[in-house]
Structure formats: C-alpha cells, structure tokens
Motif scaffolding. Structure first.
Motif, PDB file in Angstrom:
ATOM      1  N   GLU A 140       1.063  -1.217  -0.049  1.00  0.00           N
ATOM      2  CA  GLU A 140      -0.045  -0.084  -0.049  1.00  0.00           C
ATOM      3  C   GLU A 140       0.868   1.191   0.020  1.00  0.00           C
ATOM      4  OE1 GLU A 140      -2.962   2.023   3.235  1.00  0.00           O
ATOM      5  OE2 GLU A 140      -3.486  -0.254   2.686  1.00  0.00           O
ATOM      6  N   ASP A 141       0.724   1.902  -1.315  1.00  0.00           N
ATOM      7  CA  ASP A 141       1.432   3.311  -1.247  1.00  0.00           C
ATOM      8  C   ASP A 141       0.888   4.524  -0.388  1.00  0.00           C
ATOM      9  OD1 ASP A 141       3.606   1.906  -2.624  1.00  0.00           O
ATOM     10  OD2 ASP A 141       2.525   2.333  -4.456  1.00  0.00           O
ATOM     11  N   PRO A 142       1.439   4.840   0.744  1.00  0.00           N
ATOM     12  CA  PRO A 142       0.714   5.917   1.374  1.00  0.00           C
ATOM     13  C   PRO A 142       0.733   7.214   0.452  1.00  0.00           C
ATOM     14  CG  PRO A 142       2.395   4.969   2.682  1.00  0.00           C
ATOM     15  CD  PRO A 142       2.572   4.315   1.437  1.00  0.00           C
ATOM     16  N   GLY A 143      -0.482   7.857   0.630  1.00  0.00           N
ATOM     17  CA  GLY A 143      -0.548   9.024  -0.078  1.00  0.00           C
ATOM     18  C   GLY A 143      -0.623   9.007  -1.522  1.00  0.00           C
ATOM     19  N   CYS A 144      -0.810   7.879  -2.167  1.00  0.00           N
ATOM     20  CA  CYS A 144      -0.962   7.757  -3.571  1.00  0.00           C
ATOM     21  C   CYS A 144      -2.311   7.550  -3.870  1.00  0.00           C
ATOM     22  CB  CYS A 144      -0.334   6.461  -4.063  1.00  0.00           C
ATOM     23  SG  CYS A 144       1.603   7.018  -4.041  1.00  0.00           S
ATOM     24  N   PRO A 145      -2.809   8.265  -5.170  1.00  0.00           N
ATOM     25  CA  PRO A 145      -4.271   8.402  -5.604  1.00  0.00           C
ATOM     26  C   PRO A 145      -4.653   6.930  -6.241  1.00  0.00           C
ATOM     27  CG  PRO A 145      -2.701   9.608  -7.207  1.00  0.00           C
ATOM     28  CD  PRO A 145      -1.879   9.193  -6.144  1.00  0.00           C
ATOM     29  N   HIS A 146      -5.947   6.966  -6.813  1.00  0.00           N
ATOM     30  CA  HIS A 146      -6.119   5.885  -7.657  1.00  0.00           C
ATOM     31  C   HIS A 146      -5.283   5.287  -8.680  1.00  0.00           C
ATOM     32  CE1 HIS A 146      -9.062   2.911  -8.869  1.00  0.00           C
ATOM     33  NE2 HIS A 146      -9.216   3.515 -10.072  1.00  0.00           N
ATOM     34  N   TRP A 147      -4.783   6.244  -9.212  1.00  0.00           N
ATOM     35  CA  TRP A 147      -3.784   5.813 -10.538  1.00  0.00           C
ATOM     36  C   TRP A 147      -2.395   6.671 -10.423  1.00  0.00           C
ATOM     37  CZ3 TRP A 147      -1.968   2.500 -13.892  1.00  0.00           C
ATOM     38  CH2 TRP A 147      -1.229   2.877 -14.963  1.00  0.00           C
ATOM     39  N   TYR A 148      -1.547   6.248 -10.438  1.00  0.00           N
ATOM     40  CA  TYR A 148       0.037   6.738 -10.472  1.00  0.00           C
ATOM     41  C   TYR A 148       0.906   5.894 -11.351  1.00  0.00           C
ATOM     42  CZ  TYR A 148       0.420   3.521  -6.333  1.00  0.00           C
ATOM     43  OH  TYR A 148       0.382   2.754  -5.530  1.00  0.00           O
ATOM     44  N   PRO A 149       1.797   6.555 -12.130  1.00  0.00           N
ATOM     45  CA  PRO A 149       2.228   5.753 -13.479  1.00  0.00           C
ATOM     46  C   PRO A 149       3.241   4.445 -12.449  1.00  0.00           C
ATOM     47  CG  PRO A 149       2.634   7.830 -13.479  1.00  0.00           C
ATOM     48  CD  PRO A 149       1.854   7.984 -12.301  1.00  0.00           C
ATOM     49  N   GLU A 150       4.097   4.649 -11.638  1.00  0.00           N
ATOM     50  CA  GLU A 150       4.718   3.894 -10.787  1.00  0.00           C
ATOM     51  C   GLU A 150       4.117   2.527 -10.083  1.00  0.00           C
ATOM     52  OE1 GLU A 150       5.999   7.817 -10.637  1.00  0.00           O
ATOM     53  OE2 GLU A 150       4.309   6.604  -9.650  1.00  0.00           O
ATOM     54  N   ILE A 151       2.667   2.485 -10.255  1.00  0.00           N
ATOM     55  CA  ILE A 151       2.084   1.346  -9.587  1.00  0.00           C
ATOM     56  C   ILE A 151       2.034   0.168 -10.391  1.00  0.00           C
ATOM     57  CG2 ILE A 151      -0.337   1.688 -10.824  1.00  0.00           C
ATOM     58  CD1 ILE A 151      -1.777   1.260  -8.186  1.00  0.00           C
ATOM     59  N   LEU A 152       2.213   0.317 -11.792  1.00  0.00           N
ATOM     60  CA  LEU A 152       2.584  -1.200 -12.450  1.00  0.00           C
ATOM     61  C   LEU A 152       3.798  -0.948 -13.332  1.00  0.00           C
ATOM     62  CD1 LEU A 152      -1.130  -1.610 -14.382  1.00  0.00           C
ATOM     63  CD2 LEU A 152       0.014  -2.779 -12.241  1.00  0.00           C
ATOM     64  N   LYS A 153       4.587  -0.085 -13.051  1.00  0.00           N
ATOM     65  CA  LYS A 153       5.934  -0.065 -13.583  1.00  0.00           C
ATOM     66  C   LYS A 153       7.146   0.260 -12.787  1.00  0.00           C
ATOM     67  CE  LYS A 153       7.069   1.218 -18.663  1.00  0.00           C
ATOM     68  NZ  LYS A 153       6.743   2.324 -19.642  1.00  0.00           N
ATOM     69  N   GLY A 154       6.971  -0.185 -11.483  1.00  0.00           N
ATOM     70  CA  GLY A 154       7.947  -0.040 -10.693  1.00  0.00           C
ATOM     71  C   GLY A 154       8.771  -1.277 -10.528  1.00  0.00           C
ATOM     72  N   ASP A 155       9.879  -1.078  -9.604  1.00  0.00           N
ATOM     73  CA  ASP A 155      10.750  -2.401  -9.388  1.00  0.00           C
ATOM     74  C   ASP A 155      10.051  -3.509  -8.963  1.00  0.00           C
ATOM     75  OD1 ASP A 155      12.680  -0.888 -10.591  1.00  0.00           O
ATOM     76  OD2 ASP A 155      13.522  -0.314  -8.679  1.00  0.00           O
TER      77      ASP A 155
END
Length: 849
Positions: free
Chosen positions: A619-634
């Motif tokens: 769970e990424d604190p402070g992040c909204p419904h969509w953010y670019p890193e949600i599916l393209k992170g390490d």
C-alpha cells in the motif's frame, strides 16, 4: 440550438429544461424501474408554472421533490445539482453510495418543415426526417408528441438507451418522429417533448470531491440533428454505384483494421461499420471485393457471411483478409478501397414489384496503418484483430517482447508441470472508460518483458463489462488469436510465438484489477500469476445498495433471487481457488475511487483460507487511484522475474517426503464454483454440474500421506472431472522419470505405474495409470439410484467420452446469452409491427455499443 439541412428543414432544441428530483436509487437501479419515475407518461406532465406539484423523496429535508429549471449551454450540456440536499449528512452514514440519485429532465424540440408550400421534385418529398440523437452520460431518453396533439393520446413511449458511459464507438441513434411534422408547413413548426432519465452513477461521475464540489453534479449533453432517409430505388438494371443518398452509409468509427507490420497484416479480420438510413427497407451485404482503383490488389477479401441490416440499424460487416506468403504491402499504400454489394431484402407481394428495387454497390475507403517490425530497443504498440465468436471482428493491442523465445521446441517442455516456460503472455485488463485503441497511455504504463508478450484486450467495450462473461472470453481469445497470428505469419514471426493453450500472467488496474481477481479465481489453471492494482471486491461492495428503493416494496424472497443471481460475480466467495497462485496486490493509500480496504480485505480472506498463500501486498501511502509507478515499478518487475525465472528447486515432491513447503504446495485445496460454464479447473479438478443450481459448490481435495490415496469431499456437486495429465504433473512433477503409487513400491526409472485410490465422500474409486496409457479426463458422477438403495455407492466413474462434461447442465443466468459462440439473432414477425421492430432495433443498438 439549431441545425439546417439542404432540404430546407430545421430542428430547434430549447435550452430551458425542467428538472424533477432528486430521488434515491442504488447503482444501476434505473434499469429495474421506469425511466420516467415518478411520472406517469400516460397523463399530462405538469410544468413548473402549474402550481408546481410535489413528489416524495427522502433526499430533501422536506421529504419532497419539486420541479426546478436549468439552462443548457450552447453545445447542449446540461448541469443538474441540488445544493439544498444535506449531502454531507447522507455521506456521513451511507458513504459515497449516498450520492447515487436520479432525476427526470423534460425539454422541448421543434421541427420546422420547409416554409415553401411547393413540393420538391425529388424522391425525398414524402419522407419525414429522422432525429439523429446523441445523449452523453444520460441513461435513457424518449421523444413524445406534443401534449395537445391527437397522437399523444394513443402514443406508447419508446425508450432509447443513452451513451451513459460516453463510449467513443456507441452507435448513432436514429429516432423516428412520433408524429409527422408536415401538417405545420409554413407555420411555427411541430413541438415534441423530450424526456431524459438522468441517473447520477457514482462509477461514472465520481466522488464530488474529485471535482471540488460539496454536492454531486449531474453532467449530461444532448444534441439533435435531422437526417433524411434514403430515397427509394425504383429503377431496374445492374448494380448502381450511387444515387445521391445510398440506403447504407459507412460508419468509420465502427470500422476495424489490423496494423500492417513489415508489410503483413497482424490479423485476418476486417470490420466495416455500416449504418442504414432507409426508412423501411432491409438490406443484405452479399459480396465484397477490393476496388480496381486500389493499390492493394494482392489483398484478397472474403465476406465471412451475408449481413442483413434492418432500417436505421448499425452493423459491422466481417471480412477475412488474406495475403499470399510471398506478398507484402508497401508502406506507401495507406488506404484500402472496398466495394460492398448490397441487395434489398424484399418481400414481393406482386411480380410487378420485383423491378422496383435494385442492388447497390457501396464504396468504402479504410486506412491501412503501418508499423515497423519491433526490435530490442524500439517498438510501437500493435493493433491486432481476430474473429470473436466466429464472426465478430475484434481488435486488441500488443506490446511485443524484447527478444524471441529461444526454446521453440514446445514438445520438449510438456512435462515441466506447473513451472513457467518463461514466455507466458501478460494479459492486461484495463480500467473502466479506457479506450485501448485510441489511448496509448495504458500500453505505455506496462513493463515490456524479455520474452513475454503483453496482450491488451478490449473486453468487448471500453468499460470491459467488469471482465466477466463475454469480456473474460474475449481476454483469453485474444491470447489464442495472437498465438495463431504468430504461427501462421511470416517465418520471422514464428520464433516469437507460444502455444495457444499457454497460461498467462494477469495484470489489471481498477475495474481491470477487479477483473484480475475474478478471472484468476474462476480459471486458476489458466493463470500462473496475478498483479491486481486498485481492484474492488464486487459491485455491491464498491457502491453499496444501501439506498435501493425496490427493497422497500418487493417480497424478500424475490429480492433474494436477484441477490443470488450476483453470486457468480462475488470475488470474495471464490478466493479459495487462489491459494496456490502467486499474487502481487497493490493499492494507493489515498485512493478516492476504489477504497483501499477492498484490497486489504481480499488479502485477509485469501489468507484465511491459507495463511501461507503466495500473496504480497503493498500500500503506497498518499498515492491516488492511478499513478504511473503502480504497474511499472521495480517490485512489479521483481515479481514477474520470480514467475518467469524461478530459483532452481527440485521438482514438486510427493507428500510423503515430509517437506513443509512441499506439503503446503501439494496439500489440500478447495475449489469453489457457482456456475460450471463460467469456471475452469484447479490442478486438473473441475466441477461440471451442481446438485442444486443457484447454490455454491465446493470440492475439497486432500492427498493422504500414503502414496496415491486422495480424499475428496463434495458440497452440492453432482458431476466433477479430473484431468489426469494436469494432476500428475502437479503431484509428481516430471512424471516420466519418477514413480510409483499405492500397490507398487518398485518403480523403475523410465517405467512407472500409478494407482490412485480416490475416497469420494466415503466411496473408494480406483484409477490405474501407466506410462504407455493415454492420459485423459476421468468423470465422476453421483449415482441416480434412490436413497433407499442400501449398499449402493454414491459415486461412480463414468465411461470415457468425447463430449464436454460441462454441457451436462444448462447455464443458469439469462446474461449467459451474451457469451454466445455465434452472433445473436433477434426474431420479429415477418410482417413486422412497429413496436416489435423498434424494440429489436433498440436491443441491437445496445449490443453493438
């Protein structure tokens, strides 16, 4: 707002709108009630100035709803809000579901015939125009005759579906005028009443906080234009290439073509959107060919089947495109000209009428889009096509891998059990409202892989139908279609291929995240991993039904029937099926669309079935419904790497080896099923028929410590099957080099004999398997003997059969018709009555959209 046609007709849409509301409803409840609720359209509708009658509504402080007035802007955009409603109090107890409400909008349009009384000398002289209506974000609309007209007394409202989700390829609505305007030539025109059902769907309009408003704002848009029907064709002779107005017109937004990659089409399916503007004639597309004026003579076009088009209907004509192996299309060829022969579907009453109508040839130009062959460093998303359900032209988008898969000898890897090969495709499920064909951001948001393709399915619509039913079928069919395209394409494509029956890695966000949970839990053997981001549990939890109106009046037993019909869609009920599937669950901590607790709850329920379930939650604190890193992170790539390239470990050991991790992986599991037709197997076990349709079925499988003995306990199961090949792969790993079962302790390398003893609800059933036997599917069924037959076993193994065992029981829900493997045909009387034809046209318009 006004539009003018060259025939001298005009249509004028008033900007003033009367609004009645708000009235509470739950999500999509407007589909169960009258679109005009609480109005009775058989009676005159009061106006704002007529003493303003009141209606009951629990949303207002006075428990009454009044007529109010709003003004549309010059483009037809209508904003409706109710600031006096205590929305903050309602939200405090009901959450954002309390914002769900519906309004009735009433407006006026006027049709002005030509001012001249002279009758034009053309074939349009005696034809009334259609209304070309576009309603965005509105649920339903109807056009009524003037309240003072004679036609109003006998008129039955015909409700048309609005483009409530504002989808880009919704079909045009051609509406016949409910009364002819010709009696007002030279006067002030004919007025018609317009009624709109304006439902505030929280899934569509969102939380008012997202657009910085203290109250919800309904935002709909209406535009109306005149469109004239084609002139009757009354001359004998050869096919015509064009009266000024043909009865069929090209609908470019519904046409579909694949990309050409290196001069070759990425798919054989072409779809040509056609729209009828004929006032009464039916037409059939009987032939297609490439125009002699086209620069693509090497393309051979074949009509898949004749396509019949009703008056005002929009259909997509399926065409197969073939190109010889040694032929390529140059990048300089950017269009394809197609000629479609269209024949009238005439009911001839008298022989003399046979010459009154002739064939026409419609010439259509469609673009040919070229992309370069992908490389390690450069690529463009590829649009591919195939025929879904045999003849429905369907497109999907692809992100190619960086390298071909070197291990192309698939047969050498059949014995690897449940280990990944390393090139399983990623099946990416988009969120609600994402158009994968025109919005490249979704494809660019996914991590390109070394060997695995990324397959981005449409799911039949931009909203994906929640990725249930036909949407799920489209997703898997897209993967199969890609395998066929690569195998049957140029030689250089084949090294990038994979087997058509491959498992997939599911990736989804929002509605697609929910779809990833859904598909993985219904077809666990088709999935080798899941990445579910910001997915909700189920529709009733996403937007609760707390303000539903029907529950105040309907018998609770009948309400239970409706709620039970949603059981197959309740993802939380089927999480037992994901115990052995690797899952990465992601969610933004400040998501204002899908509550973060939905993903946490899914994780908790799954771990309740098995605390050691292979699931990781971030769970990424402070992040909204969509953010670019949600599916393209390490962490996403690390999860994929663990699936594609697992650490070297021995093949799955037998239960008797005492290894705790192995015991967990090969221990007992529970398969939960609601509808066998909408569910697959888990480790080879599949529920084929239920004891009582409508109730959940469960199959508990527990391998015993002694080799070859398996305990099976059933709940509401009448028939189940076991794929021995899949089960042995899972139970023994590479079974060709190991083994013995109960009754044979002297297994020799290269030669094996397994005896399985299945204890099914206390009945012992024996299955023997040897290495020279053809492994098939065993079918287990309950005996149909009466309960009084003592000594008779409850279960038996049925003889081998070729038929699909799931067909033993019919589908349970009416919506299953949407998953038909062939086009749907709506039947109306041969001499169709107006209302029957209108109903069929409105149903077909919704299916196309």
């Amino acid at each position: 707002m006004m539009s003018t046609d060259h025939h001298g007709w005009r249509v004028e849409l008033d900007r003033q709108w009367d609004v009645l509301g708000p009235f509470p409803i739950h999500a999509r409840e407007q589909h169960f009630s009258s679109p005009a609720y609480p109005l009775d359209l058989s009676l005159p509708i009061p106006s704002v100035s007529d003493s303003n009658p009141t209606y009951l509504s629990s949303l207002s402080r006075s428990a009454r709803a009044l007529w109010t007035r709003t003004t549309a802007d010059i483009d037809g955009r209508i904003l409706v809000s109710h600031p006096s409603v205590p929305w903050d109090q309602i939200r405090a107890t009901e959450g954002w579901a309390g914002f769900q409400h519906v309004n009735v909008l009433r407006g006026w349009l006027t049709v002005h015939p030509p001012r001249s009384t002279r009758v034009p000398e053309d074939d349009h002289a005696d034809l009334d125009p259609f209304l070309r209506v576009k309603l965005l974000r509105g649920a339903f609309f109807t056009i009524l005759p003037s309240p003072t007209s004679m036609e109003r007394k006998e008129h039955i409202p015909q409700w048309h579906i609005g483009n409530v989700y504002a989808m880009s390829r919704a079909p045009v609505q051609l509406v016949k005028l409910p009364a002819s305007p010709r009696g007002t030539m030279g006067e002030g025109g004919t007025r018609y009443e317009v009624i709109i059902c304006g439902a505030y769907e929280i899934r569509l309009f969102g939380d008012p906080n997202s657009y910085v408003s203290p109250y919800p704002i309904l935002d709909v848009a209406l535009s109306v234009e005149l469109e004239f029907p084609s002139a009757p064709l009354r001359y004998p002779g050869p096919p015509s290439h064009g009266p000024s107005t043909l009865p069929l017109q090209h609908s470019p937004e519904h046409s579909i073509t694949p990309h050409f990659v290196g001069g070759k089409p990425f798919g054989e399916a072409i779809g040509i959107g056609l729209r009828s503007i004929d006032s009464g004639e039916w037409w059939t597309v009987t032939d297609v060919r490439s125009s002699t004026n086209s620069n693509s003579d090497s393309i051979v076009l074949t009509l898949l089947e004749p396509i019949r088009i009703a008056p005002t209907q929009t259909r997509i004509v399926p065409i197969r495109m073939t190109l010889a192996d040694n032929e390529y299309i140059s990048e300089k060829v950017t269009k394809l000209v197609i000629e479609l022969t269209c024949s009238p579907s005439v009911r001839i009453v008298r022989p003399s009428e046979a010459t009154h109508v002739k064939n026409v040839v419609l010439t259509v130009t469609i673009p040919l889009d070229h992309v370069c062959l992908w490389t390690q460093d450069n690529y463009s998303p590829i649009r591919a096509t195939y025929f879904f359900a045999r003849s429905m032209v369907t497109a999907f988008t692809l992100v190619p891998p960086k390298f071909p898969f070197a291990k192309s000898d698939y047969d050498a890897y059949k014995g690897r059990g449940f280990e990944c090969r390393g090139n399983e495709p990623i099946l990416a499920l988009h969120g609600a409202g994402v158009d994968i064909l025109s919005q490249p951001w979704w494809a660019n948001s996914l991590p390109r892989q070394k060997h695995g393709w990324i397959v981005i399915s449409q799911g039949r619509t931009e909203w994906g139908l929640d990725w249930h039913g036909t949407s799920a079928a489209d997703a898997f069919s897209s993967v199969t279609a890609l395998s066929h395209i690569l195998f049957h394409g140029p030689l250089e494509w084949r090294k990038w291929g994979f087997i058509a029956s491959t498992r997939v890695v599911l990736v989804g966000h929002s509605n697609g995240g929910q779809g990833a949970w859904y598909i993985a839990a219904r077809w666990p053997d088709r999935v080798c991993g899941v990445i579910a981001a910001a997915g909700y549990i189920k529709s009733q939890a996403y937007v609760p039904w707390s303000l539903d109106r029907f529950s105040h009046f309907v018998d609770p037993f009948l309400r239970a029937v409706l709620e039970t019909s949603l059981t197959p869609d309740d993802n939380d009920l089927f999480l037992s099926n994901l115990v052995g599937t690797p899952i990465l669950a992601l969610h933004g901590g400040a998501d204002d669309n899908v509550p973060t607790w939905h993903t946490r709850e899914l994780v908790v329920v799954l771990k309740t079935w098995d605390r050691d379930a292979e699931i990781t939650y971030y769970e990424d604190p402070g992040c909204p419904h969509w953010y670019p890193e949600i599916l393209k992170g390490d962490r996403v790539q690390e999860f994929l790497d663990r699936i594609y390239y697992p650490s070297p470990v021995p093949a799955l050991r037998r239960i008797s080896d005492g290894n705790p991790a192995s015991a967990r992986r090969q221990g007992r599991f529970t398969l939960t099923v609601a509808v066998p037709h909408e569910s697959g197997s888990m480790y080879g076990w599949r529920v084929c028929a239920l004891g009582t349709p409508g109730l959940l079925a469960r199959l508990e499988v527990s391998p015993a410590p002694s080799k070859g003995r398996v305990f099976v306990r059933t709940t509401n199961v009448s028939v189940f099957s076991l794929d021995l090949q899949t089960w042995l792969n899972r139970h023994f790993g590479n079974h060709g080099t190991t083994g013995c079962g109960e009754g044979n302790e002297s297994g020799k390398a290269g030669k094996w004999h397994v005896v399985f003893v299945f204890d099914v609800d206390g009945d012992e059933l024996v299955v023997e398997v040897e290495d020279d036997a053809v492994l098939g599917i065993k079918l287990f069924a309950r005996n149909r003997s009466s309960p009084g037959d003592k000594g008779q076993p409850v279960w038996k193994i049925l003889p081998e059969q070729n038929a699909d065992p799931v067909t033993l029981q019919p589908r349970q829900r009416l919506q299953a018709i949407l998953s038909s493997t062939a086009p749907l045909t709506l039947l109306i009387p041969s001499f169709s009555l107006q209302h029957e034809l209108s109903a069929a046209l409105r149903i077909s318009a919704q299916l196309v959209g």
